[in-house]
Design a protein around this motif. Structure first.
Motif, mmCIF file in Angstrom:
data_model
loop_
_atom_site.group_PDB
_atom_site.id
_atom_site.type_symbol
_atom_site.label_atom_id
_atom_site.label_comp_id
_atom_site.label_asym_id
_atom_site.label_seq_id
_atom_site.Cartn_x
_atom_site.Cartn_y
_atom_site.Cartn_z
ATOM 1 N N ARG A 191 -1.518 -1.213 -8.987
ATOM 2 C CA ARG A 191 -1.492 0.224 -9.326
ATOM 3 C C ARG A 191 -3.062 0.415 -9.197
ATOM 4 O O ARG A 191 -3.653 1.719 -9.612
ATOM 5 N N LYS A 192 -3.811 -0.056 -8.724
ATOM 6 C CA LYS A 192 -5.456 0.158 -8.622
ATOM 7 C C LYS A 192 -5.626 0.889 -7.194
ATOM 8 O O LYS A 192 -4.870 0.425 -6.356
ATOM 9 N N ASN A 196 2.514 8.002 3.377
ATOM 10 C CA ASN A 196 3.006 7.765 2.104
ATOM 11 C C ASN A 196 3.134 6.269 1.785
ATOM 12 O O ASN A 196 2.650 5.849 0.734
ATOM 13 N N ILE A 197 3.723 5.484 2.583
ATOM 14 C CA ILE A 197 3.741 3.954 2.301
ATOM 15 C C ILE A 197 3.703 3.331 3.760
ATOM 16 O O ILE A 197 4.212 3.795 4.640
ATOM 17 N N LEU A 198 2.980 1.856 3.781
ATOM 18 C CA LEU A 198 3.069 1.270 4.829
ATOM 19 C C LEU A 198 3.815 -0.218 4.388
ATOM 20 O O LEU A 198 3.104 -1.058 3.853
ATOM 21 N N ALA A 205 0.713 -1.345 0.091
ATOM 22 C CA ALA A 205 -0.050 0.015 0.142
ATOM 23 C C ALA A 205 0.945 1.230 -0.072
ATOM 24 O O ALA A 205 1.907 1.405 0.506
ATOM 25 N N LYS A 206 0.644 2.341 -0.832
ATOM 26 C CA LYS A 206 1.269 3.817 -0.735
ATOM 27 C C LYS A 206 0.046 4.714 -1.046
ATOM 28 O O LYS A 206 -1.136 4.414 -1.504
ATOM 29 N N THR A 222 -8.252 4.499 1.769
ATOM 30 C CA THR A 222 -8.219 4.720 0.743
ATOM 31 C C THR A 222 -6.576 4.640 0.285
ATOM 32 O O THR A 222 -5.786 5.307 0.716
ATOM 33 N N TYR A 223 -6.275 3.406 -0.530
ATOM 34 C CA TYR A 223 -4.787 3.380 -0.924
ATOM 35 C C TYR A 223 -4.555 2.845 -2.258
ATOM 36 O O TYR A 223 -5.418 2.291 -2.853
ATOM 37 N N LYS A 224 -3.183 3.057 -2.854
ATOM 38 C CA LYS A 224 -2.978 2.623 -4.137
ATOM 39 C C LYS A 224 -2.280 1.323 -3.812
ATOM 40 O O LYS A 224 -1.411 1.395 -2.869
ATOM 41 N N HIS A 225 -2.450 0.408 -4.474
ATOM 42 C CA HIS A 225 -1.922 -0.985 -4.332
ATOM 43 C C HIS A 225 -0.642 -0.773 -5.308
ATOM 44 O O HIS A 225 -0.601 -0.432 -6.410
#
Length: 136
Positions: free
Chosen positions: A102-103, A57-59, A36-37, A95-98
């Protein structure tokens, strides 16, 4: 997450963290399988009353993020406990970007508080978050 009320003061205790000090945060683990980012976390009441927003930012998968909890969130937890409510109106939207697909992913959680134990001067409750789709 355990919530204790000792002499009318609430305190959070993340069961996965070995600490005797006061905790006013929740720990998030392994979000998005560690991929996740650009994470946005909103804690709100009902569907629109946002109490708190955080951006991460990122986890990474082997680390967690300590999400600080503000006074408004504590007030909602207190109100739920005082009204003997088990399902609070406390909601979390993540809400996060994978990073791989990239979804954009969106997760909606609802807080539930269960009475865990009561002692002479101390009460213990459990705070859990469940996917809202499971309980609608």
């Amino acid at each position: 997450i355990l919530i204790t009320r000792d002499h009318n003061q609430l305190q959070l205790k993340n069961t996965g963290i070995d600490s005797e000090s006061e905790q006013d945060y929740m720990k998030l683990y392994n979000l998005g399988g560690g991929a996740a980012k650009n994470i946005k976390i909103e804690i709100y009441i009902g569907s629109e009353d946002v109490l708190q927003e955080k951006y991460v930012n990122i986890l990474p998968s082997k680390e967690g993020y300590l999400l600080p909890i503000n006074k408004d969130v504590f007030t909602e937890i207190e109100n739920t406990i005082q009204n003997n409510g088990y399902q609070s109106d406390l909601n979390v939207k993540i809400t996060y970007k994978h990073n791989v697909s990239r979804k954009t992913q969106e997760l909606h959680l609802n807080g539930k508080i269960d009475s865990f134990n009561t002692y002479d001067e101390k009460s213990v409750y459990e705070l859990q978050f469940f996917d809202k789709k499971q309980y609608n």
